[in-house]
Design an enzyme around this catalytic site. Structure first.
Site, PDB file in Angstrom:
ATOM      1  CG  ASN A 216      -4.876   3.147   9.077  1.00  0.00           C
ATOM      2  OD1 ASN A 216      -5.185   2.199   8.365  1.00  0.00           O
ATOM      3  ND2 ASN A 216      -4.417   4.290   8.596  1.00  0.00           N
TER       4      ASN A 216
ATOM      5  NE  ARG B 215      -3.155   2.467   2.855  1.00  0.00           N
ATOM      6  CZ  ARG B 215      -3.056   3.235   3.931  1.00  0.00           C
ATOM      7  NH1 ARG B 215      -2.446   2.811   5.025  1.00  0.00           N
ATOM      8  NH2 ARG B 215      -3.597   4.431   3.944  1.00  0.00           N
TER       9      ARG B 215
ATOM     10  CE1 TYR C 297       0.887   2.434  13.753  1.00  0.00           C
ATOM     11  CE2 TYR C 297      -1.130   3.537  13.072  1.00  0.00           C
ATOM     12  CZ  TYR C 297       0.099   2.988  12.761  1.00  0.00           C
ATOM     13  OH  TYR C 297       0.540   2.987  11.461  1.00  0.00           O
TER      14      TYR C 297
ATOM     15  CD  GLU D 241      -3.811   7.246  10.209  1.00  0.00           C
ATOM     16  OE1 GLU D 241      -3.197   8.271  10.555  1.00  0.00           O
ATOM     17  OE2 GLU D 241      -3.451   6.111  10.535  1.00  0.00           O
TER      18      GLU D 241
ATOM     19  CG  HIS E 128      -0.599   8.906   3.909  1.00  0.00           C
ATOM     20  ND1 HIS E 128      -0.748   7.565   4.158  1.00  0.00           N
ATOM     21  CD2 HIS E 128      -0.076   9.421   5.034  1.00  0.00           C
ATOM     22  CE1 HIS E 128      -0.328   7.265   5.374  1.00  0.00           C
ATOM     23  NE2 HIS E 128       0.100   8.391   5.937  1.00  0.00           N
TER      24      HIS E 128
ATOM     25  CD  GLU F  14      -1.136   3.883   8.428  1.00  0.00           C
ATOM     26  OE1 GLU F  14      -0.789   4.265   9.577  1.00  0.00           O
ATOM     27  OE2 GLU F  14      -1.331   4.669   7.483  1.00  0.00           O
TER      28      GLU F  14
HETATM   29  O1  IFM Z   1       3.458   7.312  10.143  1.00  0.00           O
HETATM   30  C1  IFM Z   1       2.107   7.386  10.407  1.00  0.00           C
HETATM   31  C2  IFM Z   1       1.306   7.240   9.132  1.00  0.00           C
HETATM   32  O2  IFM Z   1       1.672   8.189   8.193  1.00  0.00           O
HETATM   33  C3  IFM Z   1      -0.169   7.397   9.406  1.00  0.00           C
HETATM   34  N1  IFM Z   1      -0.603   6.555  10.485  1.00  0.00           N
HETATM   35  C4  IFM Z   1       0.195   6.508  11.688  1.00  0.00           C
HETATM   36  C5  IFM Z   1       1.653   6.294  11.352  1.00  0.00           C
HETATM   37  C6  IFM Z   1       2.494   6.254  12.636  1.00  0.00           C
HETATM   38  O3  IFM Z   1       2.384   7.446  13.329  1.00  0.00           O
END
Ligand code: IFM
Length: 472
Positions: free
Chosen positions: A295, A77, A297, A166, A121, A372
């Site tokens: 995405n 991607r 985290y 995002e 992006h 992500e």
């Molecule tokens: O690096 C970023 C990415 O560009 C978008 N999502 C989170 C990642 C980590 O912060």
């Protein structure tokens, strides 16, 4: 499928974005984006770092594709730099810019890697920001025009399309807290930006479909928050609900259901009147999707504020005098317990499982992709030149196990894109945070796969997760 294996067609990918890796910012007609301007503005990024060279993927893409193929990845991607394709953000395309992406896609296809294109992006052409940026409605029309250009150029060979990455970050970090480009701090403007990003997504989805074969899939990638209340106290539940609206409902409301949550209108009435939501907008935004990208985290833990707070908060989105959360000074963010990555983000794979299950309910029948997921660690080569990153292997094992669990619980997850293929420009943090499965020596730009890259490649080749301690 055994209890540990993934579906045979599951995509094992890695993700990157244009400004974070390409470099070559002045080549072949490209003009500055908001990130070029922002990163060259003193005090905006750590050490004044910028993406002028980044990891020089623009010139090294063949080597990078060969490396992915050797590792065993099945999908990649990447994003297109808008100002490489339309330097002023409007008008005819620059073929030299498009040619780079044609070459990249052809290279990927030649080694059997499925490309997934993200159109946006975060790198808005500076000329469009000068005309008002995302708070201006015209930016959404310009985005649809650009989407059509890229769809025409690559739609014959790229099946997977993502309109926006995002949009929360574009709207609320770009126009709210100002820790991202263009660095504006306007609570009302950030909500206007969110609406025009939604509109841009809807118009671009229609534009793509008007020029691409029907087999292609159109999606977007949301960094939907997993919001947890500190307690079951009604005030904490209300705080969680407010953040859920501001992080999630503001996007998935109109995109998936054709409405903004009533509670969002009510919560934000002091900063905006939403008069920019015109007749027909919600229908334009609510286009049927072919898939949804998630995405993930770390989760967010929130409570009602004991006293009104303003300024920096523990929400993991960088330090600013200004909050990215409009009208949420009555909410406190707490550090979630547990081990953390170099970003200070708590490692919690249960959040990924919860997120997938939530969107399986929110959008029944819609295929999901994890577009992500990954972690930054302070990786360093050993004296023998190898880079061992057992923490990242454990992180990936935990999160991929959560994905597998969600599939077993009935979720239709079709693929996973590790963030990120290689170390790169981590926005306001510069090059200090290393998210890559491949190590980049920034003095030579040499790439060295870390042990996590071999571990992940083995998972891709076997369709099962190797043990964390596997000899690689
Ligand atoms: O690096 C970023 C990415 O560009 C978008 N999502 C989170 C990642 C980590 O912060």
């Amino acid at each position: 499928m055994s209890s540990v294996s993934f579906p045979p067609a599951f995509l094992w990918g890695a993700a990157t974005s244009a400004y974070q890796i390409e470099g070559a910012v002045r080549e072949d007609g490209r003009t500055p984006s908001i990130w070029d301007t922002f990163s060259h503005t003193p005090g905006r990024t750590a050490g004044g770092e910028h993406g002028d060279i980044a990891v020089d993927h623009y010139h090294r893409y063949r080597e990078d594709v060969a490396m992915m193929a050797e590792l065993g990845l099945t999908a990649y991607r990447f994003s297109v730099s808008w100002s490489r394709v339309q330097p002023t953000g409007r008008g005819p395309a620059v073929q030299r810019g498009l040619d780079f992406y044609r070459r990249l896609v052809d290279e990927l296809l030649s080694v059997g890697i499925k490309p997934a294109v993200t159109l946006y992006h975060w790198d808005l052409p500076q000329e469009l920001e000068d005309a008002g940026g995302w708070p201006e409605r015209d930016t959404a029309y310009r985005f649809a025009e650009y989407a059509q250009i890229v769809g025409e150029a690559l739609g014959d060979r790229v099946e997977q399309w993502i309109t926006l990455n995002e949009p929360w970050c574009s709207a609320f970090l770009g126009y709210g807290s100002g820790v991202h480009a263009p660095g504006r701090t306007e609570p009302g403007g950030s909500l206007r930006a969110a609406h025009h990003l939604n509109l841009a997504h809807g118009l671009a989805t229609s534009a793509l479909r008007s020029v691409m074969p029907a087999r292609n899939s159109v999606a977007l990638s949301l960094n939907s928050a997993v919001v947890r209340p500190l307690s079951q106290d009604p005030a904490d539940l209300a705080a969680a609900r407010k953040i859920d609206d501001l992080a999630n409902g503001v996007f998935h409301g109109p995109i998936l259901h054709g409405v903004y949550p009533e509670s969002l209108y009510a919560a934000t009435e002091l900063v905006t009147d939403w008069s920019y939501v015109l007749d027909g907008d919600l229908a334009a935004i609510n286009q049927p999707l072919d898939a949804l990208g998630l995405n993930y985290y770390t989760p967010a833990l929130v409570s009602a504020a004991e006293t009104e707070v303003s300024g920096p908060r523990a929400d993991g989105h960088g330090a600013s005098e200004h909050s990215p959360w409009p009208s949420a000074d009555d909410v406190t963010f707490h550090q979630t317990p547990g081990e953390r990555t170099e970003m200070g983000w708590t490692i919690d794979p249960t959040g990924l499982h919860d997120l997938i299950m939530r969107y399986s309910r929110e959008a029944p029948g819609l295929p999901l992709y994890i577009t992500e997921n990954g972690a930054a660690y302070d990786d360093k080569p050993d004296p023998d030149g190898r880079v061992h990153d057992p923490e990242r292997i454990a992180y990936l094992h935990g999160h991929l196990s959560a994905v597998r669990r969600a599939i077993a619980d009935g979720a239709d997850v079709r693929g996973y894109y590790l963030w990120s293929l290689m170390d790169n420009f981590e926005w306001a943090y510069g090059y200090e945070k290393r998210f890559g499965a491949v190590y980049v020596d920034y003095s030579t730009l040499a790439r060295t796969p870390k042990s996590s890259a071999y571990w992940y490649g083995k998972a891709a080749r076997t369709g099962t997760l190797p043990a964390v301690e596997t000899e690689l």
